[in-house]
Every structure is written in C-alpha cells, then in structure tokens.
Design a protein around this motif. Structure first.
Motif, PDB file in Angstrom:
ATOM      1  N   ALA A  93       0.824  -1.210   0.000  1.00 41.98           N
ATOM      2  CA  ALA A  93       0.000   0.000   0.000  1.00 41.98           C
ATOM      3  C   ALA A  93       0.863   1.267   0.000  1.00 41.98           C
ATOM      4  O   ALA A  93       0.330   2.380  -0.038  1.00 41.98           O
ATOM      5  N   GLY A  94       2.179   1.112   0.060  1.00 43.39           N
ATOM      6  CA  GLY A  94       3.077   2.269   0.081  1.00 43.39           C
ATOM      7  C   GLY A  94       3.307   2.827   1.473  1.00 43.39           C
ATOM      8  O   GLY A  94       3.837   3.925   1.621  1.00 43.39           O
ATOM      9  N   ASP A  95       2.900   2.074   2.506  1.00 36.98           N
ATOM     10  CA  ASP A  95       3.158   2.532   3.885  1.00 36.98           C
ATOM     11  C   ASP A  95       4.610   2.252   4.245  1.00 36.98           C
ATOM     12  O   ASP A  95       5.083   1.118   4.120  1.00 36.98           O
ATOM     13  N   LEU A  96       5.297   3.278   4.729  1.00 39.34           N
ATOM     14  CA  LEU A  96       6.744   3.197   4.950  1.00 39.34           C
ATOM     15  C   LEU A  96       7.091   2.650   6.332  1.00 39.34           C
ATOM     16  O   LEU A  96       6.347   2.840   7.298  1.00 39.34           O
ATOM     17  N   SER A  97       8.222   1.993   6.406  1.00 35.74           N
ATOM     18  CA  SER A  97       8.778   1.524   7.686  1.00 35.74           C
ATOM     19  C   SER A  97      10.297   1.475   7.547  1.00 35.74           C
ATOM     20  O   SER A  97      10.841   1.647   6.451  1.00 35.74           O
ATOM     21  N   VAL A  98      10.961   1.237   8.670  1.00 34.52           N
ATOM     22  CA  VAL A  98      12.424   1.186   8.696  1.00 34.52           C
ATOM     23  C   VAL A  98      12.856  -0.253   8.946  1.00 34.52           C
ATOM     24  O   VAL A  98      12.267  -0.938   9.784  1.00 34.52           O
ATOM     25  N   SER A  99      13.872  -0.718   8.230  1.00 33.19           N
ATOM     26  CA  SER A  99      14.404  -2.078   8.408  1.00 33.19           C
ATOM     27  C   SER A  99      15.166  -2.162   9.735  1.00 33.19           C
ATOM     28  O   SER A  99      15.295  -1.162  10.437  1.00 33.19           O
ATOM     29  N   THR A 100      15.708  -3.331  10.054  1.00 34.75           N
ATOM     30  CA  THR A 100      16.644  -3.411  11.162  1.00 34.75           C
ATOM     31  C   THR A 100      17.850  -2.526  10.810  1.00 34.75           C
ATOM     32  O   THR A 100      18.177  -2.367   9.633  1.00 34.75           O
ATOM     33  N   ILE A 101      18.465  -1.948  11.821  1.00 33.60           N
ATOM     34  CA  ILE A 101      19.616  -1.065  11.594  1.00 33.60           C
ATOM     35  C   ILE A 101      20.897  -1.878  11.805  1.00 33.60           C
ATOM     36  O   ILE A 101      21.044  -2.565  12.812  1.00 33.60           O
ATOM     37  N   SER A 102      21.811  -1.791  10.837  1.00 29.57           N
ATOM     38  CA  SER A 102      23.092  -2.487  10.952  1.00 29.57           C
ATOM     39  C   SER A 102      24.148  -1.525  11.489  1.00 29.57           C
ATOM     40  O   SER A 102      24.145  -0.345  11.132  1.00 29.57           O
ATOM     41  N   GLU A 103      25.032  -2.049  12.329  1.00 29.31           N
ATOM     42  CA  GLU A 103      26.164  -1.245  12.788  1.00 29.31           C
ATOM     43  C   GLU A 103      27.371  -1.628  11.959  1.00 29.31           C
ATOM     44  O   GLU A 103      27.734  -2.803  11.883  1.00 29.31           O
ATOM     45  N   GLY A 104      27.970  -0.638  11.313  1.00 27.45           N
ATOM     46  CA  GLY A 104      29.122  -0.910  10.450  1.00 27.45           C
ATOM     47  C   GLY A 104      30.420  -0.640  11.175  1.00 27.45           C
ATOM     48  O   GLY A 104      30.489  -0.694  12.400  1.00 27.45           O
ATOM     49  N   ARG A 105      31.427  -0.328  10.395  1.00 23.43           N
ATOM     50  CA  ARG A 105      32.721   0.038  10.958  1.00 23.43           C
ATOM     51  C   ARG A 105      32.851   1.551  10.843  1.00 23.43           C
ATOM     52  O   ARG A 105      31.859   2.241  10.733  1.00 23.43           O
ATOM     53  N   GLU A 106      34.078   2.057  10.858  1.00 16.89           N
ATOM     54  CA  GLU A 106      34.230   3.515  10.840  1.00 16.89           C
ATOM     55  C   GLU A 106      33.694   4.109   9.541  1.00 16.89           C
ATOM     56  O   GLU A 106      33.113   5.187   9.541  1.00 16.89           O
ATOM     57  N   ALA A 107      33.913   3.414   8.415  1.00 16.76           N
ATOM     58  CA  ALA A 107      33.510   4.012   7.143  1.00 16.76           C
ATOM     59  C   ALA A 107      32.836   3.041   6.178  1.00 16.76           C
ATOM     60  O   ALA A 107      32.862   3.246   4.963  1.00 16.76           O
ATOM     61  N   ASP A 108      32.237   1.995   6.671  1.00 13.72           N
ATOM     62  CA  ASP A 108      31.376   1.179   5.805  1.00 13.72           C
ATOM     63  C   ASP A 108      30.412   0.353   6.641  1.00 13.72           C
ATOM     64  O   ASP A 108      30.591   0.211   7.853  1.00 13.72           O
ATOM     65  N   CYS A 109      29.400  -0.172   5.974  1.00 16.51           N
ATOM     66  CA  CYS A 109      28.282  -0.799   6.681  1.00 16.51           C
ATOM     67  C   CYS A 109      27.532  -1.712   5.713  1.00 16.51           C
ATOM     68  O   CYS A 109      27.305  -1.334   4.568  1.00 16.51           O
ATOM     69  N   ASP A 110      27.193  -2.925   6.174  1.00 19.29           N
ATOM     70  CA  ASP A 110      26.482  -3.875   5.299  1.00 19.29           C
ATOM     71  C   ASP A 110      24.968  -3.707   5.445  1.00 19.29           C
ATOM     72  O   ASP A 110      24.433  -3.824   6.546  1.00 19.29           O
ATOM     73  N   LEU A 111      24.312  -3.455   4.335  1.00 21.26           N
ATOM     74  CA  LEU A 111      22.860  -3.224   4.364  1.00 21.26           C
ATOM     75  C   LEU A 111      22.087  -4.535   4.547  1.00 21.26           C
ATOM     76  O   LEU A 111      22.490  -5.572   4.007  1.00 21.26           O
ATOM     77  N   PRO A 112      20.976  -4.485   5.300  1.00 20.27           N
ATOM     78  CA  PRO A 112      20.174  -5.700   5.555  1.00 20.27           C
ATOM     79  C   PRO A 112      19.247  -6.017   4.377  1.00 20.27           C
ATOM     80  O   PRO A 112      18.040  -5.765   4.432  1.00 20.27           O
ATOM     81  N   TRP A 113      19.802  -6.596   3.324  1.00 19.12           N
ATOM     82  CA  TRP A 113      19.036  -6.805   2.084  1.00 19.12           C
ATOM     83  C   TRP A 113      18.005  -7.933   2.154  1.00 19.12           C
ATOM     84  O   TRP A 113      17.194  -8.086   1.242  1.00 19.12           O
ATOM     85  N   VAL A 114      18.076  -8.777   3.175  1.00 26.22           N
ATOM     86  CA  VAL A 114      17.064  -9.837   3.279  1.00 26.22           C
ATOM     87  C   VAL A 114      15.813  -9.218   3.906  1.00 26.22           C
ATOM     88  O   VAL A 114      15.815  -8.824   5.069  1.00 26.22           O
ATOM     89  N   LEU A 115      14.760  -9.081   3.099  1.00 26.88           N
ATOM     90  CA  LEU A 115      13.593  -8.295   3.504  1.00 26.88           C
ATOM     91  C   LEU A 115      12.476  -9.175   4.052  1.00 26.88           C
ATOM     92  O   LEU A 115      12.300 -10.310   3.601  1.00 26.88           O
ATOM     93  N   PRO A 116      11.711  -8.622   5.016  1.00 24.62           N
ATOM     94  CA  PRO A 116      10.531  -9.359   5.480  1.00 24.62           C
ATOM     95  C   PRO A 116       9.537  -9.542   4.325  1.00 24.62           C
ATOM     96  O   PRO A 116       9.495  -8.715   3.402  1.00 24.62           O
ATOM     97  N   ARG A 117       8.744 -10.592   4.389  1.00 20.99           N
ATOM     98  CA  ARG A 117       7.757 -10.864   3.345  1.00 20.99           C
ATOM     99  C   ARG A 117       6.779  -9.679   3.204  1.00 20.99           C
ATOM    100  O   ARG A 117       6.353  -9.098   4.205  1.00 20.99           O
ATOM    101  N   GLY A 118       6.488  -9.313   1.973  1.00 24.74           N
ATOM    102  CA  GLY A 118       5.529  -8.235   1.739  1.00 24.74           C
ATOM    103  C   GLY A 118       6.119  -6.837   1.857  1.00 24.74           C
ATOM    104  O   GLY A 118       5.409  -5.847   1.765  1.00 24.74           O
ATOM    105  N   LYS A 119       7.444  -6.754   2.069  1.00 21.96           N
ATOM    106  CA  LYS A 119       8.106  -5.447   2.159  1.00 21.96           C
ATOM    107  C   LYS A 119       9.048  -5.266   0.964  1.00 21.96           C
ATOM    108  O   LYS A 119       9.662  -6.223   0.492  1.00 21.96           O
ATOM    109  N   PHE A 120       9.140  -4.014   0.524  1.00 21.61           N
ATOM    110  CA  PHE A 120       9.969  -3.686  -0.640  1.00 21.61           C
ATOM    111  C   PHE A 120      10.966  -2.586  -0.253  1.00 21.61           C
ATOM    112  O   PHE A 120      10.597  -1.652   0.462  1.00 21.61           O
ATOM    113  N   ALA A 121      12.184  -2.696  -0.734  1.00 28.33           N
ATOM    114  CA  ALA A 121      13.211  -1.685  -0.445  1.00 28.33           C
ATOM    115  C   ALA A 121      12.945  -0.437  -1.280  1.00 28.33           C
ATOM    116  O   ALA A 121      12.771  -0.518  -2.502  1.00 28.33           O
ATOM    117  N   VAL A 122      12.881   0.706  -0.613  1.00 28.89           N
ATOM    118  CA  VAL A 122      12.579   1.985  -1.264  1.00 28.89           C
ATOM    119  C   VAL A 122      13.828   2.859  -1.346  1.00 28.89           C
ATOM    120  O   VAL A 122      14.051   3.563  -2.325  1.00 28.89           O
TER     121      VAL A 122
END
Ligand SMILES: [Zn+2]
Length: 198
Positions: free
Chosen positions: A77-106
C-alpha cells in the motif's frame, strides 16, 4: 587413457563448480531484491521518513564512532517503515538486504559516524553514490555536521536535502572553511572532489 565414465563425472563436477561460482558472483553483484523498482510512496514522504530515521540514529553513531545503515521499506500500500539497523565500521556498513515478506526496499540510508578531519564526511563518498547506482535504489546520507544528502541512482546525482544542523549535529563537528560542500554533485564531480581530498 582414463576411464570414460570417470572423465564424464569429473567434467560434470567441474561444470557444477563453475555454475556455482557464476551464480554466486551474480548474487554478489546486486543484492537489492527490488533493484530498479519504482516506489509507491511519494518522494516527499520518503524524504521526510528518511530524515526522521537518520536524526534518530545520529546520537548513537556519534558516540560509537561507527556508521549505522538501514533500508527504508514500504508495503504493497506504500506505507513506509524502517528495516533493522546495521552497525558498520568507521567508514562502511552492510545493508540488511534480506527483507521481510511483503516489504519492498525503497531507499538506503546511512550515517557517517563521528566528525573526523581525516574524512570528507560532509558529502557522500563516490562509493556511496556508486553503490546506490549499482543496486538501482535511491539513498540518504547523514553527516556529522547534521546535513542530509539524497542520492538519485537514475540521474547519478547527489544533492543536499537540507544543510548543516538540519538534524542532530556532532558536538565535535568543525566546518571545512576551505572546501565547503556544494549543493549537488554528479558522480564525476564527486570523483573530482574526492581526488583533491586524497
Ligand atoms: Zn557514506
């Protein structure tokens, strides 16, 4: 001369290994399961949501000195939410690309940690913009100075959503008087700035 049956088996094993390597490389090249997808939510709403999420993360990013990153998601329906937050290192961070069912990365979003004179952290890095282009997704970046940047993967341009102190600012932040950030950078212009810096 070898056993033909053994040779065939050896060949099949080699083919299987090759296929596994190729598939793995393809998966690594693009991790966004929704690459190139047009969001349902309005752009203004996405930017507002990103600003809120980044502002909430700034304090933790300053005290830990680490990048924090995540994804803005929407449902059908286009309702927004925030994924789990990853903690990276000083200058990089791995994004949580495995998404819950029914959610799309915006959009992707990340902070730049605490202020350091060793990093040109008031602008997105070339790698920041390039990563969003590669994943075919827009992004938002928060800086120690309290700026927010928007990276547009289609136009390959990074532009300031809002300037210094528009979200929480690191108390250690000192503005770069000699090389203040412009309002927008193309990928080429960002490469040029990064080249001067290094
Ligand atoms: Zn960055």
């Amino acid at each position: 001369m070898g056993n033909p049956r053994f040779n065939l088996l050896a060949l099949a094993a080699c083919a299987a290994i090759w296929l596994a390597l190729v598939l793995n490389a393809a998966i690594r090249a693009r991790e966004n399961p929704n690459s190139g997808r047009e969001p349902i939510a309005a752009q203004q709403e996405i930017a507002r949501f990103a600003k809120q999420a980044l502002n909430d993360m700034q304090g933790r990013s300053f005290s830990s000195g680490k990048e924090l990153c995540g994804l803005l998601l929407e449902d059908e329906a286009g309702d927004l939410s925030v994924s789990t937050i990853s903690e990276g290192r000083e200058a990089d961070c791995d994004l949580p690309w495995v998404l819950p069912r029914g959610k799309f990365a915006v959009a992707t979003f990340h902070t730049h940690g605490t202020f350091s004179e060793e990093y040109d952290s008031e602008v997105p890095s070339v790698q920041d913009l390039q990563a969003d282009i590669d994943e075919q997704i827009d992004g938002f970046v928060a800086t120690p100075g309290g700026r927010i940047w928007y990276t547009d993967w289609e136009t390959k341009v990074a532009s300031q959503v809002c300037g210094e102190n528009c979200i929480a600012q690191d108390p250690a932040y000192r503005p770069d008087e000699q090389n203040p950030p412009a309002a927008r950078y193309s990928l080429r212009e960002l490469e040029k700035r990064q080249g001067i810096w290094e």
